[in-house]
Structures are given as structure tokens and as C-alpha cells.
Scaffold this active site. Structure first.
Site, short mmCIF file in Angstrom:
data_model
loop_
_atom_site.label_atom_id
_atom_site.label_comp_id
_atom_site.label_asym_id
_atom_site.label_seq_id
_atom_site.Cartn_x
_atom_site.Cartn_y
_atom_site.Cartn_z
N VAL A 132 -0.56 -3.46 9.52
CA VAL A 132 -1.21 -2.19 9.84
C VAL A 132 -2.62 -2.16 9.26
CG1 VAL A 132 -1.06 0.33 9.50
CG2 VAL A 132 1.03 -1.01 9.89
N HIS A 145 -7.40 -4.41 17.78
CA HIS A 145 -7.33 -3.00 17.35
C HIS A 145 -8.72 -2.64 16.81
CE1 HIS A 145 -6.24 0.78 15.68
NE2 HIS A 145 -6.47 0.38 14.44
N GLY A 173 0.84 -1.21 0.00
CA GLY A 173 0.00 0.00 0.00
C GLY A 173 0.86 1.24 0.00
#
Length: 328
Positions: free
Chosen positions: A132, A190, A12
């Protein structure tokens, strides 16, 4: 004696977080001011994305970073991850309007299965992987399961943004500098169910819990503020938190690679049964890092409220993992 360059793969790479991340990696903020890096940048193999990636690389060139020893653009994880020492898996499919969570899990499941397989095939056997892209814990779990030849401990998910958000809220509440807060922990996923826990935290040796001494604030203000901070930023900015996410990724990788000197940080790591979390669940724990390894802080007492919070975030994570079992 100058160090040999290490290979850092970023997926990304032309996205918002990638753009906020790459210049800081190339400047030495992540791995140290004496560590040259080669950036292996992955974007989807579509003309627009690859063109945008070329533009980012032109800007990186124009910074003339002394530590940037090389750069490569890729559209295939099998080439992007070749001999990678570090892999930051930033790219994921965001949730679109009207998209069910199950659909999101399925789309990202396919992406992270392919990336896990590629890491398994071509990355360094010591590669440190940070996921992430959301849902980060479950994406990291999928990648880990797709890479049976790599150690499980090499796969981690980013909880550091939650950790940093919690620290800044405590600093604001106590009027103390954020750097003075020690022994903060974040448990779980998360997501808004994460449990930010300051029961063991100290400021200049004094207990944060005693200093704040307000369970209603903890339950009704602190935890919802930290848990829903991402949504609040989207509401205010019209875009998701990119610079703060990139900053947390730098913090996570730097601490894992270079150590925390005994300080606690939060990482999403595969459980080995610690604190009753079932094996392999990718769970946020307080950890310390030394010599390139993390270690979960053990022996912490879990009170009834904390156990309730941990059970809730665990149930959510297990639900997500059940939703991707067919992909593994």
C-alpha cells in the site's frame, strides 16, 4: 468446526491508514466473518511509534472482537512476518518538502528490500503480500525481487483505490449506483499516469462508453479527476487519504482471498508479458480472483488512445524501476 486463526502482518500499524485498517480486519471484513485472525503489527523501533502502537492495541482489545485471536507488537520485520499468511505493507516514507523523487525511491527502496528479505526468510510460503505504501508498484517490485524463494505472484500492489475512485466518478456521471458498474479496468502505475478504462464497462448490461459517449469528458475530466484525486484530498483535508486507502486494501485482500465470482477488479501484479508489458513490471491489470489466485483478464482490444495511455504509465514505471536497480 471453527477455522484455525491466520496470521496477518501489518506494517505502519500505528499510522493513519493502519488505524483505519486494523479494526476492519479484526472485525472480519477482510477475510470473512468465520475467520479468526492474529495481528502481527510492525512499527519503526522508536519509542514514540511503539508507544502509539500500544495505544492502538489497547483500543483493539477494547472492541472485544470475537475473531481477534491474538495481537503482537513488533519493531523488526524478521519477527513481525514470522509465519504470516497475509502481509499488508502500509508503512513507507512519505515525500517531504523539497525531497526529490529519486531520494524518495532510494529511502523506500531500503525499507522494502529489508521487508522483502524478511518475508523471504520467515513468512508462510503462501503469504499474500499487498503493498500500500507509495510508490506502491515500485515498492512491491523491490520487495518481490528481495524475496527470490517466494512465488512472484504472491506480491501485489494496490490499484484498488484508483479502481474505486473511477467507479464512483462513473456512478456520479451516469446517475447509477456504484454497485451496478461491472468490467471496469485500471492499467499501470498507482500515480496520476494510471489509465482508468471504461471501454468494456457495463451498467445493467448496457455499455458505459455508449451511455456517456463523450471522449472529451473522458480525456479532460474523468482521467485527470481520478488520477489527481489523492492530491485533491490532501488539498481539502490537509492530510492524505487514509480511510479510503484502508478501504481499498480491505477490498483488494478480500477479493484475492475469497474470490470475485467472475467480477473484474484491478490489482497491481507482476507481468508475464501480458498486453506487451515487459516481464516483472508491477503493473495494474484487470483481474478476476478465484480459489485464492488472481488471473489477468485476457484478450481485451487496446485502441490507439488506450495504448498511448498504457505506454505513458509504463514509461513512468520503468523509470522508477531503473531508479532502484542499484538496490536490487
Amino acid at each position: 468446526m471453527s477455522k484455525k486463526p491466520v496470521r496477518v502482518a501489518v506494517t505502519g500499524a500505528a499510522g493513519q491508514i493502519g488505524y483505519a485498517l486494523l479494526f476492519r480486519i479484526a472485525s472480519g471484513e477482510m477475510l470473512g466473518k468465520d475467520q479468526p485472525v492474529i495481528l502481527q503489527l510492525l512499527e519503526i523501533p522508536d519509542e514514540k511509534a511503539q508507544k502509539a502502537l500500544k495505544g492502538v492495541m489497547m483500543e483493539l482489545e477494547d472492541c472485544a472482537f470475537p475473531l481477534l485471536a491474538g495481537m503482537e507488537a513488533h519493531g523488526d520485520p524478521m519477527t513481525a512476518f514470522k509465519d504470516a499468511d497475509y502481509a499488508l505493507l502500509v508503512g513507507s516514507r512519505p515525500r517531504g518538502p523539497g525531497m526529490e523523487r529519486a531520494e524518495l525511491l532510494s529511502i523506500n527502496g531500503a525499507i522494502f528490500t529489508a521487508q522483502g528479505k524478511a518475508l523471504n526468510a520467515v513468512a508462510s510460503r503462501n503469504v499474500k503480500v499487498l503493498v500500500v505504501g507509495n510508490p506502491a508498484n515500485t515498492n512491491a517490485y523491490i520487495a518481490m525481487k528481495a524475496a527470490p524463494d517466494l512465488p512472484r505472484k504472491n506480491f501485489t500492489a494496490m490499484l484498488r483505490l484508483d479502481h474505486n475512485r473511477a467507479a464512483s466518478q462513473i456512478a456520479a456521471k451516469t446517475g447509477k449506483p456504484v454497485s451496478s458498474i461491472k468490467q471496469l479496468a485500471v492499467w499501470g502505475n498507482h500515480s496520476p499516469t494510471m489509465y482508468a478504462d471504461y471501454r468494456f464497462a457495463t451498467i445493467d448490461g448496457a455499455s458505459v462508453k455508449d451511455m456517456i459517449n463523450d471522449q472529451v469528458w473522458n480525456k479532460d475530466v474523468f482521467l485527470p479527476t481520478v488520477g489527481k484525486r489523492g492530491a485533491a484530498i490532501i488539498e481539502a483535508r490537509g492530510l492524505s487519504s487514509a480511510a479510503s486507502a484502508a478501504n481499498a486494501a480491505i477490498d483488494h485482500m478480500r477479493d484475492w482471498a475469497l474470490g470475485t465470482n467472475g467480477a473484474w477488479v484491478t490489482m497491481g501484479v507482476p507481468s508475464n508479458g501480458e498486453y506487451g508489458i515487459p516481464k516483472d513490471v508491477m503493473f495494474g491489470f484487470p483481474v478476476t480472483c478465484a480459489n485464492g489466485e488472481y488471473k489477468i483478464v485476457d484478450g481485451l482490444a487496446i485502441d490507439a488512445f488506450s495504448q498511448e495511455c498504457i505506454n505513458k504509465t509504463l514509461a513512468e514505471l520503468q523509470g522508477e524501476q531503473d531508479g532502484v536497480k542499484h538496490l536490487i
